[in-house]
Design a protein around this motif. Structure first.
Motif, mmCIF file in Angstrom:
data_model
loop_
_atom_site.group_PDB
_atom_site.id
_atom_site.type_symbol
_atom_site.label_atom_id
_atom_site.label_comp_id
_atom_site.label_asym_id
_atom_site.label_seq_id
_atom_site.Cartn_x
_atom_site.Cartn_y
_atom_site.Cartn_z
ATOM 1 N N ARG A 176 0.112 -6.548 7.457
ATOM 2 C CA ARG A 176 -0.909 -7.578 7.268
ATOM 3 C C ARG A 176 -1.259 -7.674 5.793
ATOM 4 N NH1 ARG A 176 -5.455 -6.155 11.651
ATOM 5 N NH2 ARG A 176 -6.387 -8.040 10.798
ATOM 6 N N GLN A 177 -1.748 -8.835 5.383
ATOM 7 C CA GLN A 177 -2.235 -9.016 4.029
ATOM 8 C C GLN A 177 -3.617 -8.376 3.938
ATOM 9 O OE1 GLN A 177 -0.317 -10.789 1.570
ATOM 10 N NE2 GLN A 177 1.067 -10.208 3.195
ATOM 11 N N ALA A 178 -3.847 -7.589 2.891
ATOM 12 C CA ALA A 178 -5.120 -6.885 2.743
ATOM 13 C C ALA A 178 -5.551 -6.871 1.292
ATOM 14 C CB ALA A 178 -4.977 -5.454 3.253
ATOM 15 N N HIS A 179 -6.824 -6.612 1.088
ATOM 16 C CA HIS A 179 -7.349 -6.349 -0.254
ATOM 17 C C HIS A 179 -8.606 -5.496 -0.113
ATOM 18 C CE1 HIS A 179 -10.829 -9.233 -1.086
ATOM 19 N NE2 HIS A 179 -10.543 -9.421 0.183
ATOM 20 N N PHE A 180 -8.993 -4.861 -1.212
ATOM 21 C CA PHE A 180 -10.180 -4.028 -1.206
ATOM 22 C C PHE A 180 -11.398 -4.944 -1.233
ATOM 23 C CE2 PHE A 180 -6.978 -1.104 -2.533
ATOM 24 C CZ PHE A 180 -7.376 0.107 -2.001
ATOM 25 N N ALA A 181 -12.313 -4.735 -0.294
ATOM 26 C CA ALA A 181 -13.511 -5.560 -0.210
ATOM 27 C C ALA A 181 -14.278 -5.484 -1.526
ATOM 28 C CB ALA A 181 -14.388 -5.103 0.953
ATOM 29 N N GLN A 182 -14.550 -6.625 -2.096
ATOM 30 C CA GLN A 182 -15.268 -6.768 -3.361
ATOM 31 C C GLN A 182 -14.609 -6.006 -4.506
ATOM 32 O OE1 GLN A 182 -19.020 -5.431 -1.909
ATOM 33 N NE2 GLN A 182 -19.398 -7.327 -0.810
ATOM 34 N N GLU A 237 -0.858 -2.200 -10.053
ATOM 35 C CA GLU A 237 -0.114 -2.986 -9.057
ATOM 36 C C GLU A 237 -0.947 -4.101 -8.430
ATOM 37 O OE1 GLU A 237 3.189 -2.740 -8.184
ATOM 38 O OE2 GLU A 237 3.341 -1.352 -9.869
ATOM 39 N N ILE A 238 -2.234 -3.836 -8.208
ATOM 40 C CA ILE A 238 -3.058 -4.852 -7.552
ATOM 41 C C ILE A 238 -4.218 -5.303 -8.435
ATOM 42 C CG2 ILE A 238 -2.379 -4.210 -5.214
ATOM 43 C CD1 ILE A 238 -5.153 -2.844 -4.962
ATOM 44 N N ASN A 239 -4.026 -5.162 -9.749
ATOM 45 C CA ASN A 239 -4.957 -5.761 -10.711
ATOM 46 C C ASN A 239 -6.396 -5.299 -10.489
ATOM 47 O OD1 ASN A 239 -5.720 -7.382 -12.842
ATOM 48 N ND2 ASN A 239 -5.772 -9.262 -11.618
ATOM 49 N N SER A 240 -6.575 -3.988 -10.406
ATOM 50 C CA SER A 240 -7.901 -3.364 -10.199
ATOM 51 C C SER A 240 -8.619 -3.902 -8.970
ATOM 52 C CB SER A 240 -8.772 -3.525 -11.441
ATOM 53 O OG SER A 240 -8.200 -2.836 -12.526
ATOM 54 N N THR A 277 -4.451 10.496 -9.103
ATOM 55 C CA THR A 277 -4.140 9.698 -10.288
ATOM 56 C C THR A 277 -3.132 8.600 -9.973
ATOM 57 O OG1 THR A 277 -4.561 11.633 -11.652
ATOM 58 C CG2 THR A 277 -3.353 9.830 -12.684
ATOM 59 N N GLU A 278 -2.117 8.927 -9.187
ATOM 60 C CA GLU A 278 -1.099 7.938 -8.824
ATOM 61 C C GLU A 278 -1.713 6.787 -8.030
ATOM 62 O OE1 GLU A 278 3.268 7.712 -6.628
ATOM 63 O OE2 GLU A 278 2.335 9.660 -7.000
ATOM 64 N N PHE A 279 -2.641 7.096 -7.123
ATOM 65 C CA PHE A 279 -3.310 6.044 -6.355
ATOM 66 C C PHE A 279 -4.159 5.159 -7.267
ATOM 67 C CE2 PHE A 279 -6.803 4.337 -3.808
ATOM 68 C CZ PHE A 279 -6.075 3.646 -2.854
ATOM 69 N N GLU A 280 -4.889 5.775 -8.189
ATOM 70 C CA GLU A 280 -5.702 5.000 -9.128
ATOM 71 C C GLU A 280 -4.835 4.123 -10.025
ATOM 72 O OE1 GLU A 280 -7.905 8.155 -10.935
ATOM 73 O OE2 GLU A 280 -9.230 8.382 -9.208
ATOM 74 N N ASP A 281 -3.675 4.636 -10.438
ATOM 75 C CA ASP A 281 -2.739 3.829 -11.229
ATOM 76 C C ASP A 281 -2.227 2.646 -10.420
ATOM 77 O OD1 ASP A 281 -3.065 5.537 -13.368
ATOM 78 O OD2 ASP A 281 -1.175 6.620 -13.029
ATOM 79 N N TRP A 282 -1.888 2.872 -9.148
ATOM 80 C CA TRP A 282 -1.430 1.787 -8.267
ATOM 81 C C TRP A 282 -2.536 0.731 -8.161
ATOM 82 C CZ3 TRP A 282 -3.600 0.201 -3.598
ATOM 83 C CH2 TRP A 282 -2.873 -0.776 -2.910
ATOM 84 N N PHE A 283 -3.769 1.170 -7.954
ATOM 85 C CA PHE A 283 -4.911 0.260 -7.828
ATOM 86 C C PHE A 283 -5.079 -0.583 -9.096
ATOM 87 C CE2 PHE A 283 -9.461 -0.669 -8.287
ATOM 88 C CZ PHE A 283 -9.736 -1.273 -7.071
ATOM 89 N N ASP A 284 -5.030 0.066 -10.257
ATOM 90 C CA ASP A 284 -5.260 -0.635 -11.518
ATOM 91 C C ASP A 284 -4.090 -1.524 -11.926
ATOM 92 O OD1 ASP A 284 -7.795 0.446 -11.851
ATOM 93 O OD2 ASP A 284 -7.048 2.164 -12.983
ATOM 94 N N PHE A 320 0.852 -1.183 0.000
ATOM 95 C CA PHE A 320 0.000 0.000 0.000
ATOM 96 C C PHE A 320 0.892 1.238 0.000
ATOM 97 C CE2 PHE A 320 -2.763 3.210 1.914
ATOM 98 C CZ PHE A 320 -3.935 3.001 1.206
ATOM 99 N N PRO A 321 0.584 2.241 -0.828
ATOM 100 C CA PRO A 321 1.442 3.427 -0.919
ATOM 101 C C PRO A 321 1.578 4.137 0.429
ATOM 102 C CG PRO A 321 -0.206 3.426 -2.670
ATOM 103 C CD PRO A 321 -0.556 2.305 -1.742
ATOM 104 N N THR A 322 2.820 4.366 0.837
ATOM 105 C CA THR A 322 3.067 4.982 2.146
ATOM 106 C C THR A 322 2.760 6.470 2.159
ATOM 107 O OG1 THR A 322 5.389 5.291 1.533
ATOM 108 C CG2 THR A 322 4.836 3.302 2.776
#
Length: 125
Positions: free
Chosen positions: A87-93, A68-71, A59-66, A4-6
Motif C-alpha cells: 500500500r502507499q503510505a507516509h508518516f502522518a504529519q 529516501e522519503i524527503n524527511s 542511523t540507517e532508518f533515520e538516513d532512509w527517512f531523511d 519501507f526498509p524490510t
C-alpha cells in the motif's frame, strides 16, 4: 518510489489500525441524516512500534527517512503486515516519532510511529 526498509522489525502487539472514513453525513431539519460518499480511497491510520537492535540500524532508518522519503514528505511502498498487500503510505504529519532507548548501551531502541495508508474502497460497480 521508495520502499519501507524490510529489515525493520515491527511490533504486532502494539499495532493499531483505524480505518479512514469516505462518507460525509449532514444533519437535516427533519428525518434521518443524509449520508454521501465523498472519496473513492480511504486514508487509514496505522500506529506501530519499530524495533532496532543496533545503533547502526537506528542511523540507517533515520538516513532512509531523511534521504529516501524527503524527511517524511514523500509517500512510499509499505507492505501491510495484516494483509501482505503493498500500500502507499507516509508518516502522518511527517513525524518520525521519538526514539526510546531500551538498554544502557543505547543500542536497543524502539520508535512509535503513525503511518497513513491509502486503501481503495471503490469497486467500480
Amino acid at each position: 518510489m521508495a520502499t519501507f526498509p524490510t529489515w525493520v522489525q515491527i511490533g504486532w502487539r502494539e499495532m493499531t489500525l483505524t480505518p479512514g472514513n469516505v462518507v460525509q453525513t449532514s444533519e437535516l431539519e427533519r428525518g434521518r441524516p443524509r449520508s454521501r460518499r465523498i472519496a473513492s480511497d480511504a486514508r487509514d491510520s496505522l500506529e506501530l512500534t519499530l524495533y532496532f537492535n543496533t545503533i547502526a540500524q537506528q542511523t540507517e532508518f533515520e538516513d532512509w527517512f531523511d534521504q529516501e522519503i524527503n524527511s517524511g514528505a514523500d509517500w512510499f511502498d509499505f507492505t501491510d503486515p495484516r494483509t501482505g498487500t503493498v500500500r502507499q503510505a507516509h508518516f502522518a504529519q511527517g513525524e518520525i516519532g521519538a526514539l526510546k532507548f531500551e538498554s544502557n548501551t543505547l543500542a536497543y531502541a524502539t520508535r512509535t510511529v503513525k503511518l497513513e495508508l491509502m486503501r481503495s474502497t471503490w469497486s467500480g460497480a
